[in-house]
Motif scaffolding. Structure first.
Motif, PDB file in Angstrom:
ATOM      1  N   PRO A 197       0.799  -1.322   0.034  1.00  0.00           N
ATOM      2  CA  PRO A 197       0.078  -0.030   0.094  1.00  0.00           C
ATOM      3  C   PRO A 197       0.848   1.422  -0.140  1.00  0.00           C
ATOM      4  O   PRO A 197       0.338   2.229  -0.624  1.00  0.00           O
ATOM      5  CB  PRO A 197      -0.975  -0.209   1.212  1.00  0.00           C
ATOM      6  N   PHE A 238       1.954   2.794  -3.540  1.00  0.00           N
ATOM      7  CA  PHE A 238       1.063   3.520  -4.465  1.00  0.00           C
ATOM      8  C   PHE A 238       1.322   4.923  -4.618  1.00  0.00           C
ATOM      9  O   PHE A 238       1.314   5.476  -3.927  1.00  0.00           O
ATOM     10  CB  PHE A 238      -0.414   3.157  -3.993  1.00  0.00           C
ATOM     11  N   SER A 267      -0.927   7.546  -7.265  1.00  0.00           N
ATOM     12  CA  SER A 267      -2.570   7.613  -7.398  1.00  0.00           C
ATOM     13  C   SER A 267      -2.854   6.884  -8.795  1.00  0.00           C
ATOM     14  O   SER A 267      -1.958   6.868  -9.712  1.00  0.00           O
ATOM     15  CB  SER A 267      -2.680   9.237  -7.923  1.00  0.00           C
ATOM     16  N   ALA A 268      -3.743   6.142  -8.595  1.00  0.00           N
ATOM     17  CA  ALA A 268      -4.302   5.436  -9.810  1.00  0.00           C
ATOM     18  C   ALA A 268      -5.797   5.886 -10.507  1.00  0.00           C
ATOM     19  O   ALA A 268      -6.544   6.195  -9.592  1.00  0.00           O
ATOM     20  CB  ALA A 268      -4.795   4.173  -9.246  1.00  0.00           C
ATOM     21  N   LEU A 307      -9.570   0.119  -3.504  1.00  0.00           N
ATOM     22  CA  LEU A 307      -8.171   0.690  -3.368  1.00  0.00           C
ATOM     23  C   LEU A 307      -8.047   1.404  -2.253  1.00  0.00           C
ATOM     24  O   LEU A 307      -6.758   1.118  -1.709  1.00  0.00           O
ATOM     25  CB  LEU A 307      -8.085   1.409  -4.923  1.00  0.00           C
ATOM     26  N   GLN A 308      -8.715   2.353  -1.882  1.00  0.00           N
ATOM     27  CA  GLN A 308      -8.574   2.984  -0.760  1.00  0.00           C
ATOM     28  C   GLN A 308      -8.388   2.519   0.680  1.00  0.00           C
ATOM     29  O   GLN A 308      -7.624   2.557   1.422  1.00  0.00           O
ATOM     30  CB  GLN A 308      -9.437   4.500  -0.480  1.00  0.00           C
ATOM     31  N   GLY A 356      -4.411   2.586  -1.143  1.00  0.00           N
ATOM     32  CA  GLY A 356      -4.151   3.227  -2.253  1.00  0.00           C
ATOM     33  C   GLY A 356      -4.608   4.563  -2.496  1.00  0.00           C
ATOM     34  O   GLY A 356      -5.392   5.055  -1.412  1.00  0.00           O
ATOM     35  N   GLN A 357      -4.597   5.204  -3.597  1.00  0.00           N
ATOM     36  CA  GLN A 357      -4.933   6.790  -3.706  1.00  0.00           C
ATOM     37  C   GLN A 357      -5.676   6.699  -5.084  1.00  0.00           C
ATOM     38  O   GLN A 357      -5.177   7.145  -6.012  1.00  0.00           O
ATOM     39  CB  GLN A 357      -3.702   7.633  -3.791  1.00  0.00           C
ATOM     40  N   PRO A 358      -7.094   6.497  -5.078  1.00  0.00           N
ATOM     41  CA  PRO A 358      -7.742   6.278  -6.173  1.00  0.00           C
ATOM     42  C   PRO A 358      -8.205   7.749  -6.534  1.00  0.00           C
ATOM     43  O   PRO A 358      -8.586   8.799  -5.852  1.00  0.00           O
ATOM     44  CB  PRO A 358      -9.024   5.728  -5.725  1.00  0.00           C
TER      45      PRO A 358
END
Length: 176
Positions: free
Chosen positions: A11, A14, A16-17, A71-72, A76-78
């Protein structure tokens, strides 16, 4: 030590996705009976049914919304790029609570996409889907690297056909 580029990142790794796809409201109901007892095969040509659904709940859904939520939750950073309708203020607030909603558009002449699902006692389902504002998602444009250097990867999830085609080409052009 070199990391395997095909390995799932931790995590903290990551960036941004960009997640392009649908945002929708899911209305989920239960029918306390069996569709097979209500829909008679020899009378399908004159189908006219009504189901009493004593339970009802509304959920935030859509492919981009579900992917971004997960994802968050993984750290993660959606960054969602999708189209909401005139009724999407609550969904935008939800996205802002755990992601970047700056690329979410709003189509003021349409409602947000909606799925209405009726499930019977045998887990059979009848679903009606209204694409609404999702049909206008092709109006959104993937930002170039000059505007968004933070977008490392991208996902094209189910959406309007033109949007999926255009966004795939735009991601490629932007090097995402």
């Amino acid at each position: 030590a070199r990391r395997n580029p095909l390995a799932f990142p931790f995590p903290g790794d990551f960036m941004s996705a960009l997640i392009c796809g649908s945002l929708a409201f899911d209305t989920i109901t239960n029918f306390h009976g069996r569709f097979s007892q209500q829909i008679l095969p020899d009378q399908v040509h004159i189908l006219n049914v009504s189901f009493l659904v004593p339970t009802l709940r509304r959920e935030y859904g859509g492919c981009a919304g579900n992917i971004a939520y997960t994802l968050q939750a993984l750290g993660g950073q959606p960054v969602v790029m999708a189209m909401l309708g005139q009724d999407g203020a609550g969904y935008r607030a939800r996205l802002a609570a755990w992601g970047d909603p700056s690329l979410v558009g709003e189509h003021t002449q349409e409602y947000t996409a909606q799925a209405i699902i009726i499930t019977d006692e045998d887990n059979n389902q009848i679903t009606a889907f209204h694409p609404g504002a999702m049909s206008q998602a092709h109006e959104l444009v993937v930002p170039g690297r000059d505007r968004r250097q933070d977008l490392a990867i991208g996902i094209i999830a189910p959406d309007g056909r033109s949007a999926m085609w255009d966004h795939a080409h735009q991601m490629h052009a932007a090097g995402i």
